[in-house]
Design a protein around this motif. Structure first.
Motif, PDB file in Angstrom:
ATOM      1  N   ALA A 147       0.830  -1.208   0.000  1.00 52.98           N
ATOM      2  CA  ALA A 147       0.000   0.000   0.000  1.00 52.98           C
ATOM      3  C   ALA A 147       0.861   1.253   0.000  1.00 52.98           C
ATOM      4  N   ARG A 148       1.873   1.258   0.835  1.00 50.54           N
ATOM      5  CA  ARG A 148       2.762   2.416   0.924  1.00 50.54           C
ATOM      6  C   ARG A 148       3.438   2.663  -0.423  1.00 50.54           C
ATOM      7  N   SER A 149       3.964   1.614  -1.029  1.00 50.67           N
ATOM      8  CA  SER A 149       4.631   1.749  -2.328  1.00 50.67           C
ATOM      9  C   SER A 149       3.676   2.275  -3.397  1.00 50.67           C
ATOM     10  N   SER A 150       2.459   1.746  -3.419  1.00 52.26           N
ATOM     11  CA  SER A 150       1.465   2.200  -4.407  1.00 52.26           C
ATOM     12  C   SER A 150       1.153   3.675  -4.220  1.00 52.26           C
ATOM     13  N   CYS A 151       1.065   4.108  -2.986  1.00 57.62           N
ATOM     14  CA  CYS A 151       0.764   5.521  -2.713  1.00 57.62           C
ATOM     15  C   CYS A 151       1.889   6.438  -3.195  1.00 57.62           C
ATOM     16  N   LEU A 152       3.115   6.057  -2.917  1.00 60.31           N
ATOM     17  CA  LEU A 152       4.236   6.889  -3.350  1.00 60.31           C
ATOM     18  C   LEU A 152       4.337   6.927  -4.874  1.00 60.31           C
ATOM     19  N   LYS A 153       4.072   5.803  -5.535  1.00 62.66           N
ATOM     20  CA  LYS A 153       4.031   5.786  -7.001  1.00 62.66           C
ATOM     21  C   LYS A 153       2.903   6.684  -7.507  1.00 62.66           C
ATOM     22  N   ALA A 154       1.785   6.673  -6.806  1.00 60.22           N
ATOM     23  CA  ALA A 154       0.640   7.497  -7.203  1.00 60.22           C
ATOM     24  C   ALA A 154       0.989   8.980  -7.165  1.00 60.22           C
ATOM     25  N   VAL A 155       1.698   9.403  -6.155  1.00 64.06           N
ATOM     26  CA  VAL A 155       2.097  10.809  -6.062  1.00 64.06           C
ATOM     27  C   VAL A 155       3.029  11.164  -7.219  1.00 64.06           C
ATOM     28  N   ARG A 156       3.981  10.278  -7.523  1.00 62.35           N
ATOM     29  CA  ARG A 156       4.886  10.534  -8.653  1.00 62.35           C
ATOM     30  C   ARG A 156       4.111  10.646  -9.960  1.00 62.35           C
ATOM     31  N   CYS A 157       3.136   9.774 -10.135  1.00 63.35           N
ATOM     32  CA  CYS A 157       2.311   9.820 -11.351  1.00 63.35           C
ATOM     33  C   CYS A 157       1.542  11.139 -11.426  1.00 63.35           C
ATOM     34  N   ALA A 158       0.953  11.530 -10.317  1.00 63.18           N
ATOM     35  CA  ALA A 158       0.173  12.768 -10.299  1.00 63.18           C
ATOM     36  C   ALA A 158       1.055  13.967 -10.631  1.00 63.18           C
ATOM     37  N   ASP A 181      -4.890   7.689  -9.523  1.00 61.35           N
ATOM     38  CA  ASP A 181      -6.133   7.265  -8.862  1.00 61.35           C
ATOM     39  C   ASP A 181      -6.219   5.743  -8.763  1.00 61.35           C
ATOM     40  N   GLU A 182      -5.781   5.046  -9.801  1.00 65.71           N
ATOM     41  CA  GLU A 182      -5.791   3.579  -9.782  1.00 65.71           C
ATOM     42  C   GLU A 182      -4.827   3.035  -8.727  1.00 65.71           C
ATOM     43  N   GLU A 230      -5.662   1.088  -1.287  1.00 65.34           N
ATOM     44  CA  GLU A 230      -6.808   0.911  -0.390  1.00 65.34           C
ATOM     45  C   GLU A 230      -7.181  -0.563  -0.248  1.00 65.34           C
ATOM     46  N   LYS A 231      -7.085  -1.322  -1.335  1.00 63.47           N
ATOM     47  CA  LYS A 231      -7.375  -2.759  -1.277  1.00 63.47           C
ATOM     48  C   LYS A 231      -6.354  -3.485  -0.402  1.00 63.47           C
ATOM     49  N   ALA A 232      -5.087  -3.131  -0.565  1.00 68.28           N
ATOM     50  CA  ALA A 232      -4.041  -3.756   0.250  1.00 68.28           C
ATOM     51  C   ALA A 232      -4.227  -3.402   1.727  1.00 68.28           C
ATOM     52  N   LEU A 233      -4.576  -2.156   1.993  1.00 63.63           N
ATOM     53  CA  LEU A 233      -4.814  -1.750   3.385  1.00 63.63           C
ATOM     54  C   LEU A 233      -6.025  -2.458   3.975  1.00 63.63           C
ATOM     55  N   GLU A 234      -7.031  -2.677   3.165  1.00 63.66           N
ATOM     56  CA  GLU A 234      -8.204  -3.409   3.642  1.00 63.66           C
ATOM     57  C   GLU A 234      -7.818  -4.833   4.044  1.00 63.66           C
ATOM     58  N   LYS A 235      -6.987  -5.477   3.224  1.00 64.44           N
ATOM     59  CA  LYS A 235      -6.528  -6.829   3.554  1.00 64.44           C
ATOM     60  C   LYS A 235      -5.750  -6.830   4.868  1.00 64.44           C
TER      61      LYS A 235
END
Length: 114
Positions: free
Chosen positions: A17-28, A37-38, A44-49
């Motif tokens: 989840a952390r990695s996906s978020c940091l990649k998301a910021v770079r993409c934005a 957004d994806e 969010e799915k990883a955090l839910e798990k």
């Protein structure tokens, strides 16, 4: 043995989840808003798990199944809380990137109309 596997699930999903978020910021920042957004959705799915595993461990303890507090468990909790914080901050940063892009587009439109 299952307890260690559950703890590792928290660590792995929190890290993902952390990695996906940091990649998301770079993409934005690069204008790839849909991809950002994806990636947030993936986080969010990883955090839910991870949260579901955490909840099951808490419920087991409430039922009287004592869990030894180990360094691995503390590490897992640290990963989860860190990932949640990074997700919340990433969402805010992505929103700022979206606003900046909108303002840049408006400015370009104003300049081109002159």
């Amino acid at each position: 043995m299952q307890r260690e596997a559950d703890i590792m699930d928290i660590i792995v999903n929190g890290g993902d989840a952390r990695s996906s978020c940091l990649k998301a910021v770079r993409c934005a920042r690069n204008g790839q808003i849909e991809e950002a957004d994806e990636l947030i959705k993936r986080a969010e799915k990883a955090l839910e798990k991870a949260h579901n595993v955490q909840t099951s461990l808490i419920q087991a303890e409430i039922r009287g199944e004592k869990n030894e507090i180990t360094l691995l468990m503390v590490h897992a909790q640290d990963h989860l809380m860190n990932a949640i914080t990074v997700k919340e901050l990433s969402i805010e940063l992505i929103e700022e990137c979206k606003k900046r892009r909108e303002l840049e587009e408006k400015l370009k439109g104003m300049i081109n109309n002159d």
